[in-house]
Design a protein around this motif. Sequence first.
Motif, PDB file in Angstrom:
ATOM      1  N   LEU A  63       0.808  -1.220   0.000  1.00 24.11           N
ATOM      2  CA  LEU A  63       0.000   0.000   0.000  1.00 24.11           C
ATOM      3  C   LEU A  63       0.842   1.271   0.000  1.00 24.11           C
ATOM      4  N   HIS A  78       0.309   5.044   1.285  1.00 24.71           N
ATOM      5  CA  HIS A  78      -0.560   5.813   2.183  1.00 24.71           C
ATOM      6  C   HIS A  78      -0.394   7.308   1.878  1.00 24.71           C
ATOM      7  N   ASN A 100      -5.493   4.781   1.465  1.00 25.41           N
ATOM      8  CA  ASN A 100      -4.615   3.624   1.351  1.00 25.41           C
ATOM      9  C   ASN A 100      -4.765   3.053  -0.061  1.00 25.41           C
ATOM     10  N   PRO A 123      -3.615   0.605  -3.117  1.00 21.09           N
ATOM     11  CA  PRO A 123      -2.837  -0.591  -3.489  1.00 21.09           C
ATOM     12  C   PRO A 123      -1.795  -0.254  -4.556  1.00 21.09           C
TER      13      PRO A 123
END
Length: 388
Positions: A34, A36, A41, A43
């Motif tokens: 992930l 951030h 969040n 992928p």
Amino acid sequence: MSSKILLQKIFYKALKNVQAKTIIQKNIAIDENLLHIADQNIPLKSFKNLYIFSVGKAGYDMAKEAEHILGSYIKGGVSVSLKNKKLSYIKTCQSSHPKVSAKSFKCATQMIKELKKLTSDDLFIFFLSGGASAMIEKPIDNLSLEEFQKISDALLVSGVDIKALNTVRKSISAIKGGKLAKVCKAQGYVLVLSDVIGDDLKTIGSAPMLDKRFPHYIIGNNTIALEGAKNYIKNYVEKTKILTTSLDTNSKKGAKYICSEIEKYDKLYDSFCLLIGGETILEVKGDGVGGRNSELALRLLMSKCVTKDISILCAGSDGVDGNSSANGAFVEYELLNKSKKKKLDPKRYLKTNDSATFFQKLGSGFITGLTGTNVMDFVIILKQTKRE
């Protein structure tokens, strides 16, 4: 601890809360799966390449901190700032401020070129901070660089506030007001260091990337900065209070407001620290050296609301105060007597917009150099000596 030293410590605690390292570390992180970004969040498999763009007084420092965190995940981008420094994964472009120049046009052209390269499979993070309005610019068709500069320069000395200034800038710009966003097909997020009252996204940096496709997040502002100062000084004085983060008036009215607050709290507390954020409006009529912070400081000194127990620091969070090398000035009780001994007439310095020179001659200028951030100005009022 002397009042000057303590005032400086309070200033730097405020600054630390909104410096690039602090705010980027709080809002950017990556792990095996992930990415951030603020409260999102994402992928890693959901996008092909990651790009970083930044512009403003904090442009270089924010991009540099992003490189520390993201490293080789970054596949390109452009950072525009006042610094002539290189980055490892992101192209850099040194621009100018506060006046629009040929550098502004060059950096805007490079920014547009790199944004256009991105595809719908790519992802970008765009860091926006104060100063961006001058640092990247492309005029509308049929408007030359010289014509654009004349309009922009006239606005800078007119005394209008930042919202009015940026409204006019948008109308003659081909990239402001979300127009830069239109050249980009990728998905992206805009992280904003606010330098305007009320954190108005339409105003900060003249909103080059403001588009419903690209979420904007305020990650630093004047309130966050002053909370850092408050948390530091609260153990040193009886009362600590953030009076406002929305000071938005001319220096004369600003000084009157500040003096009224000083008189109020002086009657109630033996020691205190009052914190004020915002920006006063400065109309340039003379050819002296100074800016809004040193002028506000000079008006406070002339107002005589500063007693032997009270001292003040007026300073910009960006390290710049108008056309001076100082960032602002200290106001202390003994300065009026010092000025009389040196035969310095504060009224004359005020009239000629030469406030920084006045404080420099008294050894009370505050010099920091560029801070790498920008969240408007701070006024720090300290009463340190207890009554007997």
